[in-house]
Design an enzyme around this catalytic site. Sequence first.
Site, PDB file in Angstrom:
ATOM      1  N   ARG A 152     -12.258  -5.652  -6.973  1.00  0.00           N
ATOM      2  CA  ARG A 152     -12.058  -6.409  -5.731  1.00  0.00           C
ATOM      3  C   ARG A 152     -13.409  -6.809  -5.161  1.00  0.00           C
ATOM      4  O   ARG A 152     -14.299  -5.968  -4.996  1.00  0.00           O
ATOM      5  CB  ARG A 152     -11.320  -5.561  -4.690  1.00  0.00           C
ATOM      6  CG  ARG A 152      -9.849  -5.463  -4.906  1.00  0.00           C
ATOM      7  CD  ARG A 152      -9.111  -4.985  -3.659  1.00  0.00           C
ATOM      8  NE  ARG A 152      -9.760  -3.870  -2.963  1.00  0.00           N
ATOM      9  CZ  ARG A 152      -9.221  -3.234  -1.935  1.00  0.00           C
ATOM     10  NH1 ARG A 152      -8.041  -3.599  -1.466  1.00  0.00           N
ATOM     11  NH2 ARG A 152      -9.861  -2.232  -1.359  1.00  0.00           N
ATOM     12  N   PHE A 208       0.860  -1.182   0.000  1.00  0.00           N
ATOM     13  CA  PHE A 208       0.000   0.000   0.000  1.00  0.00           C
ATOM     14  C   PHE A 208       0.900   1.238   0.000  1.00  0.00           C
ATOM     15  O   PHE A 208       1.810   1.345   0.824  1.00  0.00           O
ATOM     16  CB  PHE A 208      -0.854  -0.058   1.264  1.00  0.00           C
ATOM     17  CG  PHE A 208      -2.044   0.840   1.259  1.00  0.00           C
ATOM     18  CD1 PHE A 208      -3.161   0.525   0.496  1.00  0.00           C
ATOM     19  CD2 PHE A 208      -2.067   1.991   2.024  1.00  0.00           C
ATOM     20  CE1 PHE A 208      -4.279   1.347   0.509  1.00  0.00           C
ATOM     21  CE2 PHE A 208      -3.186   2.814   2.034  1.00  0.00           C
ATOM     22  CZ  PHE A 208      -4.289   2.496   1.280  1.00  0.00           C
ATOM     23  N   TYR A 211     -10.971  -0.766  10.735  1.00  0.00           N
ATOM     24  CA  TYR A 211     -12.205  -0.428   9.987  1.00  0.00           C
ATOM     25  C   TYR A 211     -12.460  -1.362   8.812  1.00  0.00           C
ATOM     26  O   TYR A 211     -13.479  -1.248   8.163  1.00  0.00           O
ATOM     27  CB  TYR A 211     -12.167   1.035   9.519  1.00  0.00           C
ATOM     28  CG  TYR A 211     -10.900   1.454   8.801  1.00  0.00           C
ATOM     29  CD1 TYR A 211     -10.675   1.111   7.478  1.00  0.00           C
ATOM     30  CD2 TYR A 211      -9.928   2.204   9.466  1.00  0.00           C
ATOM     31  CE1 TYR A 211      -9.517   1.498   6.827  1.00  0.00           C
ATOM     32  CE2 TYR A 211      -8.756   2.593   8.832  1.00  0.00           C
ATOM     33  CZ  TYR A 211      -8.561   2.235   7.504  1.00  0.00           C
ATOM     34  OH  TYR A 211      -7.402   2.609   6.880  1.00  0.00           O
ATOM     35  N   LYS A 212     -11.531  -2.288   8.530  1.00  0.00           N
ATOM     36  CA  LYS A 212     -11.751  -3.214   7.414  1.00  0.00           C
ATOM     37  C   LYS A 212     -12.493  -4.455   7.933  1.00  0.00           C
ATOM     38  O   LYS A 212     -13.654  -4.357   8.297  1.00  0.00           O
ATOM     39  CB  LYS A 212     -10.420  -3.529   6.748  1.00  0.00           C
ATOM     40  CG  LYS A 212      -9.857  -2.293   6.026  1.00  0.00           C
ATOM     41  CD  LYS A 212      -8.460  -2.463   5.477  1.00  0.00           C
ATOM     42  CE  LYS A 212      -8.049  -1.189   4.736  1.00  0.00           C
ATOM     43  NZ  LYS A 212      -6.602  -1.096   4.520  1.00  0.00           N
ATOM     44  N   ASP A 239       2.348  -5.446   7.944  1.00  0.00           N
ATOM     45  CA  ASP A 239       1.138  -4.644   7.901  1.00  0.00           C
ATOM     46  C   ASP A 239      -0.018  -5.616   7.693  1.00  0.00           C
ATOM     47  O   ASP A 239      -0.163  -6.182   6.615  1.00  0.00           O
ATOM     48  CB  ASP A 239       1.221  -3.631   6.759  1.00  0.00           C
ATOM     49  CG  ASP A 239      -0.035  -2.761   6.660  1.00  0.00           C
ATOM     50  OD1 ASP A 239      -1.107  -3.223   7.097  1.00  0.00           O
ATOM     51  OD2 ASP A 239       0.069  -1.639   6.121  1.00  0.00           O
TER      52      ASP A 239
END
Length: 429
Positions: free
Chosen positions: A389, A130, A236-237, A211
């Site tokens: 995705r 990322f 939050y994922k 990560d």
Amino acid sequence: MGKFEEMRAKAEELDRLDPLRDFKKHFEVPKGRIYMDGNSLGLPAKESIQGVLRVLEEWKTFNIDGWLKGSPPWFTMPEELGRKMAPLVGAQPEEVVMTGSTTSNLHSLVSTFYQPEGKRRKILADELNFPSDLYALASQIRLKGQDPSEDLILAKSRDGNTLDEDDLIALMDETVSVALFPSVLYRSGQLLDMERLTKAAHERGIFIGFDCAHSAGSVPHRLHDWGVDFAFWCSYKHLNGGPGSPAFLFLHRKHFEREPGLAGWFGYVKEKQFDMNITFEHAKSAGGWQMGTPCVLSAATLEAALDIQQEATIEQIRGKSLKLTDFLIELVDTFLSDEPYCYSIATPRDHNRRGGHLAIEHPKEAWRICCALKARNIIPDFRPPRIIRIAPVALYNTFTEVWEVAKALKEIIDLREFEHFHKERSMVS
Ligand SMILES: *Cc1c(COP(=O)(O)O)cnc(C)c1O
């Protein structure tokens, strides 16, 4: 397409047999919507919404005393939530704390471990991580007065989607101080072999961190047993904490005596924090790596969200997640890979090499297909240049919904629905 229609019966059968089928009722899913974006922003549990209201009540009722009278007390909420989080990532209770953001935790942990000395002055990462992580690593190198163009080594991908652990290990030499990789790659969904990479790094005298933004809450980890030095992830994922909910960090207990790279008063030995000494003494736990006052309101969703995860168990979540993605792979391979559909799966197929989402590639129209899915109230996300995705989440998605997604992917091509949309992308995708 009789055969495709028949697969719906298989989906319904899988739903009937699903041991997690009752968990969907915890979550607020807008009526008529199929949400397949829980790897970007998970859905709210009803109990999480109650959690926020409860903290607001505590604020109204207790005012300043909420720091000790809240339940849990706001003062020790980061450690409490860390303890709740720990089993989901295979950590000991004191090795995890809720704090900061993914990116700020990267800064705090890398600044703790990255002490360039003599020849050993480089950071090893990869070109598929990322981008925020790479910006942060480059700035850590600059802070040490060095040049990222020399000292940030980015392992290359052979196919643009995945990394080969052999290639990563080949770059672990005596010039590398710290290695940082994602657990699950945000675009392709590849799961790296964290145990093997950790062992290889340690054999070469390198600290290693991960990560885990895309694996926490979706894939089981054994961070402690593998001996991973540090890790961090957002909530939050797959953890369903809500927009901007605080992140977590993991620090292996063998490092508790190290000096935090970015110190602050919430990292002080808890019992003595309010002595207000002007010299710093950090808590000998992950809690020592906090900086300032925790974001109590933003964290108020998390207790309930983590309770739901624990009740479901990470093993069952992973089991169902793999079945959901297996089913979607089967549908794409069998019905949607040839002309005129031309969809393909960019995620590794081996269970040990993939996380909770699938990257479906379309050679030309991925963006407009995403727009057409959204117009049908199916929510995917798009990652340039050609990845759709799809994250079927074990806690609130069904096999029938996965079949509906495949049906939509098919009809969007059959009916050329994507042609109704602009080629230009919006600002958040
Ligand atoms: C989502 C994500 C982030 C986000 O970082 P924030 O600091 O929470 O904005 C970072 N790294 C990875 C790999 C991610 O998937």
